[in-house]
Design a protein around this motif. Structure first.
Motif, mmCIF file in Angstrom:
data_model
loop_
_atom_site.group_PDB
_atom_site.id
_atom_site.type_symbol
_atom_site.label_atom_id
_atom_site.label_comp_id
_atom_site.label_asym_id
_atom_site.label_seq_id
_atom_site.Cartn_x
_atom_site.Cartn_y
_atom_site.Cartn_z
ATOM 1 N N ILE A 1 1.022 -0.861 -0.265
ATOM 2 C CA ILE A 1 -0.336 -0.105 0.446
ATOM 3 C C ILE A 1 0.715 0.921 -0.010
ATOM 4 C CG2 ILE A 1 -2.287 1.306 1.097
ATOM 5 C CD1 ILE A 1 -2.850 -1.149 2.111
ATOM 6 N N PRO A 2 1.243 1.981 -0.751
ATOM 7 C CA PRO A 2 1.444 3.421 -0.897
ATOM 8 C C PRO A 2 0.907 3.724 -0.280
ATOM 9 C CG PRO A 2 1.289 2.406 -3.229
ATOM 10 C CD PRO A 2 0.293 2.370 -2.932
ATOM 11 N N THR A 3 2.347 5.178 -0.026
ATOM 12 C CA THR A 3 2.451 6.960 0.777
ATOM 13 C C THR A 3 1.000 7.488 -0.543
ATOM 14 O OG1 THR A 3 4.194 6.036 2.132
ATOM 15 C CG2 THR A 3 3.057 7.952 1.547
ATOM 16 N N LYS B 1 -8.208 5.867 7.579
ATOM 17 C CA LYS B 1 -7.474 5.650 8.766
ATOM 18 C C LYS B 1 -6.098 4.454 7.755
ATOM 19 C CE LYS B 1 -9.334 6.078 12.905
ATOM 20 N NZ LYS B 1 -10.316 5.657 13.921
ATOM 21 N N ILE B 2 -6.223 4.962 6.485
ATOM 22 C CA ILE B 2 -5.709 4.232 5.932
ATOM 23 C C ILE B 2 -3.615 4.106 5.845
ATOM 24 C CG2 ILE B 2 -4.884 3.712 3.576
ATOM 25 C CD1 ILE B 2 -7.473 4.536 2.052
ATOM 26 N N ARG B 3 -2.918 3.599 6.350
ATOM 27 C CA ARG B 3 -1.485 2.861 6.561
ATOM 28 C C ARG B 3 -0.911 2.573 5.537
ATOM 29 N NH1 ARG B 3 -0.300 4.308 12.094
ATOM 30 N NH2 ARG B 3 -2.896 4.398 13.205
ATOM 31 N N ALA B 4 0.136 3.059 5.159
ATOM 32 C CA ALA B 4 0.950 2.658 4.064
ATOM 33 C C ALA B 4 1.820 1.646 4.264
ATOM 34 C CB ALA B 4 2.220 3.623 3.598
ATOM 35 N N GLY B 5 2.118 0.423 3.601
ATOM 36 C CA GLY B 5 3.213 -0.210 3.608
ATOM 37 C C GLY B 5 2.858 -2.020 3.272
ATOM 38 N N LYS B 6 3.840 -2.839 3.534
ATOM 39 C CA LYS B 6 3.768 -3.916 3.235
ATOM 40 C C LYS B 6 3.170 -4.713 4.179
ATOM 41 C CE LYS B 6 5.927 -8.189 1.094
ATOM 42 N NZ LYS B 6 8.117 -8.423 1.041
ATOM 43 N N PHE B 7 1.860 -5.141 3.852
ATOM 44 C CA PHE B 7 0.828 -6.100 4.969
ATOM 45 C C PHE B 7 0.796 -7.390 4.149
ATOM 46 C CE2 PHE B 7 0.296 -1.825 5.257
ATOM 47 C CZ PHE B 7 -0.237 -1.600 6.713
ATOM 48 N N VAL C 1 14.395 -0.532 -6.131
ATOM 49 C CA VAL C 1 14.173 -1.867 -6.071
ATOM 50 C C VAL C 1 13.290 -2.405 -4.939
ATOM 51 C CG1 VAL C 1 15.205 -1.780 -8.428
ATOM 52 C CG2 VAL C 1 15.795 -2.549 -6.586
ATOM 53 N N GLN C 2 13.897 -1.571 -3.317
ATOM 54 C CA GLN C 2 13.781 -2.473 -2.277
ATOM 55 C C GLN C 2 12.328 -1.777 -1.438
ATOM 56 O OE1 GLN C 2 17.206 -4.665 -0.813
ATOM 57 N NE2 GLN C 2 18.763 -3.956 -2.035
ATOM 58 N N ILE C 3 12.320 -0.962 -1.511
ATOM 59 C CA ILE C 3 11.622 -0.487 -0.678
ATOM 60 C C ILE C 3 10.888 0.971 -1.653
ATOM 61 C CG2 ILE C 3 13.135 -0.333 1.478
ATOM 62 C CD1 ILE C 3 14.123 2.511 0.989
ATOM 63 N N GLU C 4 9.769 1.928 -0.654
ATOM 64 C CA GLU C 4 8.879 2.499 -1.716
ATOM 65 C C GLU C 4 10.116 3.764 -1.877
ATOM 66 O OE1 GLU C 4 4.826 4.372 -1.066
ATOM 67 O OE2 GLU C 4 5.941 4.035 0.730
ATOM 68 N N ALA C 5 11.297 4.140 -1.683
ATOM 69 C CA ALA C 5 11.562 5.856 -1.576
ATOM 70 C C ALA C 5 11.965 5.193 -3.524
ATOM 71 C CB ALA C 5 12.959 6.182 -0.989
ATOM 72 N N ASP C 6 12.341 5.978 -4.072
ATOM 73 C CA ASP C 6 12.511 6.273 -5.205
ATOM 74 C C ASP C 6 13.904 6.688 -5.201
ATOM 75 O OD1 ASP C 6 13.034 9.178 -5.587
ATOM 76 O OD2 ASP C 6 10.397 9.044 -5.916
ATOM 77 N N TRP D 1 9.283 -2.153 4.347
ATOM 78 C CA TRP D 1 8.824 -1.454 2.309
ATOM 79 C C TRP D 1 8.480 0.245 2.560
ATOM 80 C CZ3 TRP D 1 3.802 0.914 0.477
ATOM 81 C CH2 TRP D 1 4.918 0.504 -2.255
ATOM 82 N N SER D 2 7.867 0.379 3.261
ATOM 83 C CA SER D 2 7.174 2.174 3.686
ATOM 84 C C SER D 2 8.224 3.250 3.546
ATOM 85 C CB SER D 2 6.072 2.299 3.975
ATOM 86 O OG SER D 2 6.559 1.833 5.407
ATOM 87 N N THR D 3 9.651 2.916 3.810
ATOM 88 C CA THR D 3 10.435 3.660 4.616
ATOM 89 C C THR D 3 10.753 4.131 3.175
ATOM 90 O OG1 THR D 3 11.439 1.607 5.687
ATOM 91 C CG2 THR D 3 13.757 3.593 4.881
ATOM 92 N N ASN D 4 10.924 5.959 3.703
ATOM 93 C CA ASN D 4 11.512 6.891 3.077
ATOM 94 C C ASN D 4 13.136 7.577 3.222
ATOM 95 O OD1 ASN D 4 11.852 8.701 4.815
ATOM 96 N ND2 ASN D 4 9.884 9.701 4.899
ATOM 97 N N ALA D 5 13.093 8.466 2.055
ATOM 98 C CA ALA D 5 14.360 8.790 2.087
ATOM 99 C C ALA D 5 15.359 8.905 3.128
ATOM 100 C CB ALA D 5 15.274 9.580 0.714
ATOM 101 N N GLN D 6 14.829 9.744 3.440
ATOM 102 C CA GLN D 6 15.132 10.170 4.705
ATOM 103 C C GLN D 6 14.820 9.641 5.687
ATOM 104 O OE1 GLN D 6 16.203 13.785 5.243
ATOM 105 N NE2 GLN D 6 17.067 13.068 7.560
ATOM 106 N N GLN D 7 14.366 8.231 6.005
ATOM 107 C CA GLN D 7 14.109 7.490 7.172
ATOM 108 C C GLN D 7 15.424 6.423 6.721
ATOM 109 O OE1 GLN D 7 10.188 6.357 6.243
ATOM 110 N NE2 GLN D 7 9.501 7.103 8.384
#
Length: 342
Positions: free
Chosen positions: A40-42, A75-81, A123-128, A165-171
């Motif tokens: 589920i993308p951000t 209340k939709i949350r992003a991530g791999k579930f 190719v492994q997390i959501e961040a481009d 999976w929903s980790t962003n670049a800063q995180q």
């Protein structure tokens, strides 16, 4: 009259029972046919989420009904579930709404540039890759944490790490800084001091060792040789640094299989033939085996090495220039026979 009343009551009870069963079925009947994971993308809205869910449930309308009753659209949350076979709509919605993500094992090996690292991570997390690249080159962050543009690559130590999976670049960047600080524990810092160099300098030398030999069990010998040169104020004279300087000048896509005498005059701080000491920063991303080789070098009196022609991929080591010249002549002859000019 009583008979009609009884029939009426029976019909009402039946209708209530049917309605009740319908509600019960929507909520509690198994709706997930098989165990799988969904992404589920951000920023996903409910309409998009339904499209994500639909291939993985038996009855999407029942899911929608329960989701709305439980206020999930807000209340939709992003991530791999991970969703499991037999889940009913109530447990499915509660699971997704609760945001308890499945972790992924993110892995990267020796990436020679931030461009390559960003591509590998994206190719492994959501961040481009673009957001990752911008994060890697954040000058304020680098300065605050003791890095600069030439040493920044040292912060990323090839390994496997647990991420969402929903980790962003800063995180991602912050997590890698934390892992870097954990890696450089008291024991490793103490060993670096014993060699008279800082952790960043260890990584710089390790990157040269990594480029010099792909043979892991040879790296401690190579590390010991370069440390001998460094401690005795010899120039490192490492060909991989010349190749790095050539690529900086002529382009990263250029191939240099052979270093020529004219290349040794290239004007670059990475020219370890012309400059004493270590170059400004790593020439690649060394793995842990190369870093630990510098921290735990082989104790020997070798000052020279040359690629072996008898055992391809390995090196011949020498204590004296006379020995080395014999090895080097054999190698140069072999290279010429192979027709390698560049």
């Amino acid at each position: 009259m009583k008979k009609k009343l009884a029939i009426g009551i029976a019909i009402i009870v039946l209708i209530v029972a049917i309605i009740g069963y319908s509600f019960y079925s929507k909520i509690y009947s198994p709706n997930v046919p098989e165990t799988t994971s969904i992404l589920i993308p951000t920023g996903t809205d409910f309409e998009s989420l339904v499209r994500i869910i639909e291939p993985h449930v038996k009855n999407v309308n029942n899911f929608i009904w329960v989701a709305k009753k439980k206020n999930y659209p807000n209340k939709i949350r992003a991530g791999k579930f991970k969703i499991t076979e037999g889940m009913n709509n109530e447990s499915l919605v509660d699971h997704l709404r609760g945001g308890k993500q499945e972790t992924i094992t993110l892995t990267f090996n020796n990436q020679d540039s931030f461009e390559k690292l960003a591509g590998r991570i994206a190719v492994q997390i959501e961040a481009d890759s673009l957001s990752l690249l911008n994060a890697f080159n954040d000058r304020e962050f680098l300065t605050q944490n003791g890095f600069d543009a030439t040493t920044a690559l040292a912060m990323y130590i090839p390994n496997s790490y647990d991420f969402y999976w929903s980790t962003n670049a800063q995180q991602f960047k912050e997590k890698m800084l934390s892992e870097y600080n954990k890696f450089w524990n008291d024991d490793r810092i103490s060993k670096a001091k014993k060699q008279g160099i800082t952790p960043l300098q260890v990584t710089t030398l390790a990157s040269i060792v990594q480029k010099e030999t792909a043979v892991v069990n040879e790296r401690k010998t190579v590390a010991g040789l370069y440390l001998n040169r460094l401690h005795d104020f010899w120039p490192l004279q490492a060909d991989p640094t010349i190749i790095f300087a050539l690529k900086e000048k002529y382009g990263q896509d250029k191939e240099f299989k052979r270093v020529l005498n004219k290349d040794l005059k290239i004007d670059s701080p990475y020219n370890t033939y012309a400059n004493f000491g270590l170059p400004p920063g790593p020439i690649g991303m060394p793995d842990i085996s190369s870093i630990d080789a510098v921290l735990n070098p082989e104790d020997h009196q070798y000052y020279y090495m040359c690629a072996s022609v008898e055992n391809i991929g390995y090196h011949k080591f020498a204590k004296t220039l006379k020995e080395h010249n014999i090895n080097a002549a054999a190698y140069q002859k072999w290279v010429s026979q192979q027709g390698i000019n560049r």
